[in-house]
Motif scaffolding. Structure first.
Motif, mmCIF file in Angstrom:
data_model
loop_
_atom_site.group_PDB
_atom_site.id
_atom_site.type_symbol
_atom_site.label_atom_id
_atom_site.label_comp_id
_atom_site.label_asym_id
_atom_site.label_seq_id
_atom_site.Cartn_x
_atom_site.Cartn_y
_atom_site.Cartn_z
ATOM 1 N N THR A 142 0.816 -1.208 0.000
ATOM 2 C CA THR A 142 0.000 0.000 0.000
ATOM 3 C C THR A 142 0.852 1.261 0.000
ATOM 4 N N LEU A 143 0.238 2.327 -0.446
ATOM 5 C CA LEU A 143 0.755 3.670 -0.302
ATOM 6 C C LEU A 143 -0.440 4.596 -0.112
ATOM 7 N N VAL A 144 -0.158 5.841 0.235
ATOM 8 C CA VAL A 144 -1.227 6.791 0.577
ATOM 9 C C VAL A 144 -0.973 8.102 -0.161
ATOM 10 N N ARG A 145 -2.056 8.738 -0.569
ATOM 11 C CA ARG A 145 -1.997 10.094 -1.122
ATOM 12 C C ARG A 145 -2.971 10.958 -0.331
ATOM 13 N N PHE A 146 -2.592 12.219 -0.121
ATOM 14 C CA PHE A 146 -3.493 13.141 0.570
ATOM 15 C C PHE A 146 -3.097 14.571 0.249
ATOM 16 N N VAL A 147 -3.970 15.492 0.607
ATOM 17 C CA VAL A 147 -3.765 16.914 0.366
ATOM 18 C C VAL A 147 -3.668 17.622 1.708
ATOM 19 N N ILE A 148 -2.751 18.572 1.781
ATOM 20 C CA ILE A 148 -2.705 19.493 2.918
ATOM 21 C C ILE A 148 -3.062 20.859 2.366
ATOM 22 N N ASP A 149 -4.109 21.445 2.907
ATOM 23 C CA ASP A 149 -4.602 22.734 2.429
ATOM 24 C C ASP A 149 -4.825 23.647 3.627
ATOM 25 N N ASN A 150 -3.954 24.623 3.764
ATOM 26 C CA ASN A 150 -4.091 25.595 4.843
ATOM 27 C C ASN A 150 -4.211 24.927 6.214
ATOM 28 N N GLY A 151 -3.354 23.945 6.460
ATOM 29 C CA GLY A 151 -3.329 23.265 7.749
ATOM 30 C C GLY A 151 -4.344 22.154 7.914
ATOM 31 N N GLU A 152 -5.136 21.896 6.904
ATOM 32 C CA GLU A 152 -6.158 20.841 6.964
ATOM 33 C C GLU A 152 -5.771 19.692 6.039
ATOM 34 N N PHE A 153 -6.125 18.475 6.458
ATOM 35 C CA PHE A 153 -5.848 17.276 5.658
ATOM 36 C C PHE A 153 -7.120 16.872 4.930
ATOM 37 N N LYS A 154 -6.990 16.638 3.623
ATOM 38 C CA LYS A 154 -8.151 16.348 2.786
ATOM 39 C C LYS A 154 -7.832 15.252 1.789
ATOM 40 N N ASP A 155 -8.889 14.673 1.255
ATOM 41 C CA ASP A 155 -8.817 13.780 0.099
ATOM 42 C C ASP A 155 -7.803 12.650 0.272
ATOM 43 N N LEU A 156 -7.777 12.030 1.439
ATOM 44 C CA LEU A 156 -6.857 10.932 1.674
ATOM 45 C C LEU A 156 -7.291 9.713 0.895
ATOM 46 N N GLU A 157 -6.346 9.120 0.175
ATOM 47 C CA GLU A 157 -6.605 7.930 -0.624
ATOM 48 C C GLU A 157 -5.612 6.836 -0.258
ATOM 49 N N VAL A 158 -6.086 5.631 -0.141
ATOM 50 C CA VAL A 158 -5.229 4.473 0.030
ATOM 51 C C VAL A 158 -5.148 3.766 -1.324
ATOM 52 N N VAL A 159 -3.938 3.476 -1.758
ATOM 53 C CA VAL A 159 -3.725 2.771 -3.013
ATOM 54 C C VAL A 159 -3.171 1.394 -2.692
ATOM 55 N N GLU A 160 -3.840 0.374 -3.196
ATOM 56 C CA GLU A 160 -3.345 -0.998 -3.056
ATOM 57 C C GLU A 160 -2.594 -1.351 -4.331
ATOM 58 N N LEU A 161 -1.362 -1.789 -4.158
ATOM 59 C CA LEU A 161 -0.522 -2.165 -5.285
ATOM 60 C C LEU A 161 -0.615 -3.671 -5.507
ATOM 61 N N ALA A 162 -0.843 -4.083 -6.729
ATOM 62 C CA ALA A 162 -0.948 -5.512 -7.032
ATOM 63 C C ALA A 162 0.394 -6.196 -6.814
ATOM 64 N N GLY A 163 0.339 -7.472 -6.496
ATOM 65 C CA GLY A 163 1.558 -8.244 -6.319
ATOM 66 C C GLY A 163 2.004 -8.247 -4.887
#
Length: 163
Positions: A142-163
């Motif tokens: 797994t890995l994670v993507r997210f946004v930091i906008d003016n001190g706030e955390f948004k749009d967190l996504e978990v990505v599952e990698l095959a294999g």
């Protein structure tokens, strides 16, 4: 606003999908156990890279990355350490720092277990992105993507990698 790509525990394994999934990211953060300079170099050549060294990393990685990395991005203070534990069970090596001066975001790796949890007591978000490499007991990379906008955390996504 900044978009972050977060991974950990690559253990010297390289997957071109890291670049695919981090294409829209402004920075890449690695929470330790790079396993090789080559992994760090490929990530750093693609996007600005922040990280910490992990318990398996040799002197080449330890010279480039600190054991603890505290920094501020988009108004959010971040603290990263490879072996850090999680809310309710922080590692003794970092517990004091967290209790005395909690950041808005605490990132750790090591366990190979994906975990995103808010610590209500400290008012702090904790993220462990799991393991992106092949070494270890985890069944899903797994890995994670997210946004930091003016001190706030948004749009967190978990990505599952095959294999």
């Amino acid at each position: 606003m900044i978009k972050i790509g977060l991974l950990s525990d690559t253990h010297a394994y390289w997957d071109e999908k890291y670049l695919q999934y981090f294409e829209d990211c402004d920075e890449i953060w690695h929470a330790g156990d790079f396993g090789s300079v080559e992994v760090a170099d490929k990530l750093a050549a693609f996007r600005p890279l922040r990280g910490v060294y992990g318990n398996i990393d040799g002197q080449d990685i330890r010279k480039r990355f600190p054991q603890v990395n505290r920094f501020t991005v988009e108004g959010a203070e971040v603290l990263m350490k490879h072996i850090g534990g999680y809310p309710g069970n922080y590692d003794p090596s970092i517990r004091g720092s967290l209790l005395v001066h909690p950041p808005k975001l605490f990132i750790s790796g090591h366990s190979h277990i994906l975990k995103v949890k808010y610590d209500k007591t400290l008012g702090m978000l904790h993220i462990n992105p799991g393991a992106a490499g092949m070494s270890g007991f985890h069944k899903v990379r797994t890995l994670v993507r997210f946004v930091i906008d003016n001190g706030e955390f948004k749009d967190l996504e978990v990505v599952e990698l095959a294999g």
